[in-house]
Design an enzyme around this catalytic site. Structure first.
Site, PDB file in Angstrom:
ATOM      1  N   GLY A 153       6.424  81.498  11.956  1.00 18.28           N
ATOM      2  CA  GLY A 153       5.432  82.356  12.606  1.00 18.28           C
ATOM      3  C   GLY A 153       5.003  81.822  13.962  1.00 18.28           C
ATOM      4  N   LEU A 154       5.930  81.119  14.650  1.00 19.10           N
ATOM      5  CA  LEU A 154       5.624  80.530  15.960  1.00 19.10           C
ATOM      6  C   LEU A 154       6.474  81.150  17.071  1.00 19.10           C
ATOM      7  CD1 LEU A 154       5.364  76.803  14.805  1.00 19.10           C
ATOM      8  CD2 LEU A 154       3.458  78.242  15.567  1.00 19.10           C
ATOM      9  N   SER A 155       7.138  82.255  16.762  1.00 20.91           N
ATOM     10  CA  SER A 155       7.911  83.025  17.757  1.00 20.91           C
ATOM     11  C   SER A 155       9.125  82.281  18.294  1.00 20.91           C
ATOM     12  CB  SER A 155       7.012  83.461  18.916  1.00 20.91           C
ATOM     13  OG  SER A 155       5.999  84.288  18.437  1.00 20.91           O
ATOM     14  N   GLY A 156       9.899  81.745  17.382  1.00 23.04           N
ATOM     15  CA  GLY A 156      11.111  81.026  17.773  1.00 23.04           C
ATOM     16  C   GLY A 156      12.177  81.910  18.394  1.00 23.04           C
ATOM     17  N   SER A 157      12.380  83.105  17.827  1.00 25.79           N
ATOM     18  CA  SER A 157      13.415  84.013  18.357  1.00 25.79           C
ATOM     19  C   SER A 157      13.064  84.479  19.760  1.00 25.79           C
ATOM     20  CB  SER A 157      13.577  85.239  17.447  1.00 25.79           C
ATOM     21  OG  SER A 157      14.048  84.859  16.193  1.00 25.79           O
ATOM     22  N   SER A 158      11.802  84.921  19.945  1.00 26.59           N
ATOM     23  CA  SER A 158      11.434  85.457  21.258  1.00 26.59           C
ATOM     24  C   SER A 158      11.393  84.357  22.318  1.00 26.59           C
ATOM     25  CB  SER A 158      10.108  86.204  21.200  1.00 26.59           C
ATOM     26  OG  SER A 158       9.085  85.392  20.690  1.00 26.59           O
ATOM     27  N   ALA A 159      11.187  83.095  21.900  1.00 29.63           N
ATOM     28  CA  ALA A 159      11.215  81.991  22.874  1.00 29.63           C
ATOM     29  C   ALA A 159      12.607  81.845  23.474  1.00 29.63           C
ATOM     30  CB  ALA A 159      10.782  80.686  22.207  1.00 29.63           C
TER      31      ALA A 159
ATOM     32  N   ASP B 191       3.460  88.199  21.152  1.00 27.97           N
ATOM     33  CA  ASP B 191       4.162  86.918  21.273  1.00 27.97           C
ATOM     34  C   ASP B 191       4.891  86.822  22.609  1.00 27.97           C
ATOM     35  OD1 ASP B 191       3.325  87.031  18.710  1.00 27.97           O
ATOM     36  OD2 ASP B 191       5.302  86.922  17.791  1.00 27.97           O
TER      37      ASP B 191
END
Length: 356
Positions: free
Chosen positions: A121-127, A170
């Site tokens: 839930g830390l937005s790995g994909s969008s990063a 995000d």
């Protein structure tokens, strides 16, 4: 391989949804910030052919045995970052074509790395997508032609291509960095095609903590039924989501006044409203336990996103040591949040000086 001397590299940081989530998907308001604890980086090297390089760990295709392959899929899933890089290339190209933005004919090789915990839930994909978009903006020298407010929508569009269901929050946090208040009112979204994004001073934030599990749940399953009920006009969901959005509006004032007891109350209220809407089965036992571990010692806590990690605040009288001890007993990892100031103006200024 691409030419190293001309390489462009960008980082995008993990983000924490502090207040108002998940109302970004429901014309609400949120406050989020980027954290230096975790990040994704993408490197673009000019090359003769266009190449998307698989990551040696996250895009593994060589296995010791079928046992290794199945265990790997059970723990990591089927998807690495290659599909994300391909998707943003497609979305970026089509956006430029549709908006008469000329792209020069050069090719490139894209590679990526990330240390953002998976499904936390830390937005790995969008990063990964955000870092790649920054590389493309600089490689094609079109940063000045694609306005900042539209970039989160491009990142989300790339993820939508892959069936990832999410909101803009995000992506806004990762494009703008630092601490950002966001207004996603229907009027703004319909008239502007994006929200109103207001950067805030990160020094307004008190010390915060991140709690997460080694093997978190899948954050993608959490939105499902609530979205459908909202679309069907369910009055409980609509009114609860309005309350969640209002928490971000109140939180903006609380932060500006450094009223941290109010902030603590709002964080707890945010989670309680989410729980009442989604139900415990959707949130998952481990995610609820992370919140409860923090609350046991008197810390305020809520999800950073849709589950997998929790942001906690220790008001007066609650020590980091107490929180650390409880997290340790429960098998969770505790890290002090490392804030990262926004570099957006710096990036824009540099691109403006080097656009020709």
């Amino acid at each position: 391989m691409g030419r190293e001397a001309d390489a462009i590299e960008h980082k995008a940081y993990a983000r924490v949804g502090l207040l108002g989530n998940p109302s970004d998907v429901y014309y609400g308001n949120t406050i989020s910030f980027s954290i230096a604890n975790f990040w994704a980086s993408v490197k673009l090297r000019p090359s003769d052919e266009l190449v998307i390089l698989p990551h040696p760990t996250h895009d593994l295709v060589h296995f010791r045995s079928i046992d290794h392959l199945v265990n790997r899929l059970d723990s990591e899933g089927f998807y690495g970052g290659v599909r994300l890089l391909m998707a943003i290339c497609k979305v970026f190209y089509k956006y430029c074509k549709n908006n008469n933005i000329d792209l020069h004919g050069g090719n490139f090789t894209l590679s990526y790395d990330t240390n953002i915990p998976r499904q936390a839930g830390l937005s790995g994909s969008s990063a990964i997508v955000c870092a790649a978009l920054n590389c493309l903006l600089d490689f094609y020298k079109v940063r000045h032609l694609i306005k900042v407010e539209m970039r989160p929508s491009l990142i989300l569009a790339a993820e939508n291509e892959l069936g990832i269901v999410a909101g803009l929050q995000d992506r806004v946090a990762q494009v703008y960095e630092g601490l950002v208040y966001m207004d996603f009112s229907k009027e703004n979204m319909d008239n502007l095609g994006h929200g109103i994004y207001i950067p805030m001073d990160i020094s307004l934030l008190p010390p915060l903590y991140l709690i997460y599990a080694e093997n978190p749940s899948d954050s993608g399953k959490v939105h499902s039924k609530v979205r459908q009920r909202w679309l069907e006009g369910d009055e409980f969901i609509i009114s609860s989501m309005r309350k969640v959005a209002n928490i971000a509006r109140e939180g903006k004032t609380a932060l500006e006044n450094k009223d941290y007891s109010k902030l603590a109350a709002l964080m707890n209220q945010n989670f309680d409203l989410r729980r009442s809407m989604f139900g415990d089965d959707a949130l998952g036992d481990m995610n609820i336990k992370m919140v409860e571990v923090a609350r046991k010692v008197g810390a305020a806590s809520k999800f950073t996103g849709s589950g997998g990690a929790v942001v906690a605040f220790c008001p007066d009288g609650v020590s980091q040591a107490q929180l650390e001890e409880e997290c340790g007993k429960a098998g969770f990892i505790l890290q002090p949040v490392q804030l990262v100031p926004s570099r957006l103006n710096e990036l824009e200024d540099y691109a403006a000086r080097n656009k020709n």
